[in-house]
Motif scaffolding. Structure first.
Motif: not given
Lengths: 392, 107
Positions: A219-236
Motif C-alpha cells: 500500500x506504500x507504492x501509491x504514496x511514494x509515487x504520489x510524492x514523486x509527482x506532487x513534489x517533483x513536478x511543479x517545483x522544478x
C-alpha cells in the motif's frame, strides 16, 4: 522568561495581493520581528534566515504533523515522509531518497542532458516560443514522466495535478477549495495505479518490484509515487521558469552566463535564493518555545517563510540584487534539517541541463510580458513569451 | 586557527587554516580544494562532500548523527570506519592536524 510584546501584522499572507508581489510584505514582516503573529491566518511567521534554519533543525519542537495550512490536507498527508516526525521519518525518507541521490541519478544524467539539448535546439530553431509552456513545463514533464514511467491519460493530467497539489496545501481559501477535486484526481490515480500501467524499467515500475520483494508495504507504492509527482513536478517547473525570467529581467547577468556557462550552478542557486519555488511551509509547534524573545505557545502553527529568509540582509549582502556569481548554496529553497528536499539532486540535474543548454546556444533574448501564476504555496509564472533569440 | 590537511583526488596535498566554527566542507570550499562538491550546500542531503578520515583521527572526531550515517550509505564507495561527510564536521580547536582524503568520485 523575557517575553516582550508580540510583533503582529494584519496581512493575509495567502491573499491575491500578497501573492502577486510578496517580497515587500515579507520585508516588512522581517523588519517587524524574527517571529510575527498573523491573526488573520492564525499563524506565527518565522521571517529571518537564522531563525528559519534553527527552527527547521529543531524538528522535535517544530513538528511536520502540520506542514499544510488546512486540516484536510494534513490528514491526507499523514504517513508520508513529508509529514512524519522522528523516529518513523527515518526509514520513509531513506526509501524515498534512495533513487534520488546524485549517485543513483548518475545513470540517467546523460540522457537528461541529451533531452535538454534536443529541446533547446528545437526552440532556438523556432525563434519564438513560450518559456513556461514550451520549456519550463515541457522539460520536467518529459523527464519526470519518463522516469516514473507514466504514460497515456495520466501523462496528460500530470501538470494540472502537480499545480493543484501545491494549491491545496494553503488555507481553505477559494483557491484551495477549487483545487481539491483536481488534487483528489492525483490521489485517486496513485491509489489505483497498477504496475503494468507504468513503463517497464522505470522508477515507478521498480517501486512495485520493491513491494514484491517485501522491502516496502504494497500500500506504500501509491504514496511514494504520489510524492514523486506532487513534489517533483511543479517545483522544478517553477524554478526553471523563474531562472529564465531572471535571465530576461537582468540581461547583464545573462550575458555573463552566456560568456561563461560554467556559472550555471551558481546562477541556479541564485534563482533559488532570489525567488524560491515554494514560498513557505507549515510546522506544528509541539511545546512552548521562546524564539528571539517571543514565546510561541504549544499547539500553534508556524509559517516558515523560506522566501523571506532568502532575502534577509542579516545573512546576504544586498539581498534584493540578483547576481549570478553569488553562489548562495546555503539558500533555504530546499528547506533544511531532516526534511530537506529529497528531490533536489534530480531538480538540480534537470535545471542545470536545460539552463546550460540555453547558455551554450543563446547569446541574448528578448521577452514580452509574463503572466504571474497565483498559487497558495508556489511562486512562478504561467507564461513568458520569448519574442526573439540571438543564437551564438 | 586549526590546520587541516586535504589530500585531493589528483594526489596533491593541501594544508590550510580553517576557522573554528566552520565545517571541514566549508574549509575545502573556501580554499578551492577540488573534489568536494557539496551540491546541497551543507544540508546533509547529497553525500557529495564525502571524505576518508585518516585512521589516527577516526576516534577523535564527534560521532556520526543519524542523518549523516544514512546519507553515507548513498555515497560512492563508503568505508565503514573512515568515511565521513565533511558538511557535518564542525571544526574545533582540537581538530588541529586533521587529515582527510577526498575520494576520486562523489557521485
Amino acid at each position: 522568561m523575557t517575553t516582550t510584546e508580540i510583533a503582529t501584522s494584519s496581512i493575509d499572507i495567502f491573499s491575491d495581493e500578497v501573492l502577486q508581489d510578496p517580497y515587500p510584505h515579507y520585508a516588512a514582516l522581517r523588519e517587524e520581528g524574527a517571529v510575527v503573529y498573523l491573526p488573520r491566518n492564525d499563524l506565527w511567521a518565522l521571517t529571518r534566515y537564522r531563525t528559519i534554519r534553527d527552527a527547521l533543525e529543531n524538528s522535535s519542537v517544530f513538528s511536520s504533523q502540520r506542514v499544510a495550512f488546512n486540516d484536510d490536507m494534513n490528514r491526507a498527508l499523514a504517513g508520508t515522509s513529508l509529514a512524519t516526525d522522528a523516529p518513523d521519518h527515518r526509514q520513509l525518507r531513506k526509501t524515498l531518497l534512495a533513487p534520488l541521490t546524485p549517485r543513483a541519478l548518475k545513470s540517467i544524467e546523460d540522457d537528461i542532458g541529451s533531452k535538454a539539448d534536443r529541446l533547446v535546439d528545437d526552440l532556438v530553431a523556432r525563434g519564438s516560443f513560450d518559456a513556461i509552456g514550451d520549456l519550463a513545463r515541457a522539460f520536467p514533464l518529459q523527464v519526470v514522466s519518463d522516469m516514473i514511467g507514466v504514460q497515456g491519460v495520466a501523462r496528460e493530467n500530470i501538470l494540472r495535478w502537480g499545480e493543484a497539489a501545491f494549491n491545496v496545501l494553503g488555507p481553505m481559501n477559494q483557491r484551495s477549495v477549487e483545487n481539491f477535486p483536481v488534487a483528489g484526481e492525483l490521489f485517486q490515480w496513485c491509489k489505483t495505479v497498477r504496475q503494468e500501467d507504468l513503463v517497464e524499467g522505470s522508477l515507478g515500475h521498480g517501486i512495485f518490484e520493491s513491494a514484491k520483494r517485501g522491502e516496502i508495504a504494497p500500500e506504500s507504492c501509491g504514496a511514494i509515487i504520489h510524492q514523486y509527482v506532487a513534489a517533483g513536478m511543479d517545483t522544478t517547473i517553477t524554478s526553471i521558469g523563474n531562472a529564465i525570467a531572471h535571465f530576461a529581467a537582468f540581461p547583464d547577468q545573462y550575458a555573463r552566463l552566456a560568456a561563461d556557462p560554467s556559472l550555471v550552478r551558481s546562477a541556479f542557486n541564485e534563482t533559488l535564493r532570489y525567488e524560491p519555488p515554494v514560498n513557505l511551509f507549515g510546522r506544528h509547534v509541539k511545546s512552548d518555545i521562546e524564539v528571539e524573545g517571543t514565546l510561541i505557545p504549544a499547539g500553534a502553527q508556524a509559517a516558515v517563510l523560506f522566501a523571506a529568509g532568502n532575502r534577509d540582509p542579516r545573512h546576504y549582502d544586498d539581498p534584493d540584487t540578483y547576481r549570478i556569481d553569488r553562489d548562495p548554496a546555503d539558500h533555504l529553497a530546499f528547506g533544511y534539517g531532516i526534511h530537506t528536499c529529497a528531490g533536489q539532486g534530480l531538480a538540480r540535474i534537470e535545471a542545470l541541463a536545460i539552463l546550460s543548454a540555453c547558455a551554450r546556444r543563446v547569446r541574448s533574448f528578448r521577452v514580452g510580458e509574463g503572466q504571474r501564476q497565483i498559487n497558495n504555496m508556489t511562486r512562478g509564472l504561467s507564461s513568458l513569451p520569448v519574442l526573439e533569440i540571438r543564437a551564438k | 586557527m586549526p590546520h587541516i590537511t586535504y589530500r585531493d583526488p589528483n594526489g596533491r596535498t593541501h594544508v590550510v587554516e580553517v576557522a573554528v566554527g566552520l565545517t571541514v566542507m566549508e574549509g575545502a570550499r573556501d580554499n578551492d580544494i577540488p573534489g568536494i562538491l557539496a551540491d546541497c550546500g551543507g544540508a546533509c542531503a547529497c553525500s557529495t562532500c564525502h571524505v576518508y578520515v585518516d585512521p589516527a583521527w577516526v576516534e577523535r572526531l564527534p560521532p556520526q548523527g543519524e542523518m549523516e550515517a544514512d546519507m553515507l550509505e548513498f555515497a560512492c564507495e563508503p568505508d565503514p570506519v573512515r568515511s565521513r561527510l565533511t558538511c557535518q564536521l564542525r571544526v574545533t580547536a582540537d581538530m588541529d592536524g586533521l587529515v582527510v582524503t577526498i575520494p576520486a568520485e562523489q557521485a
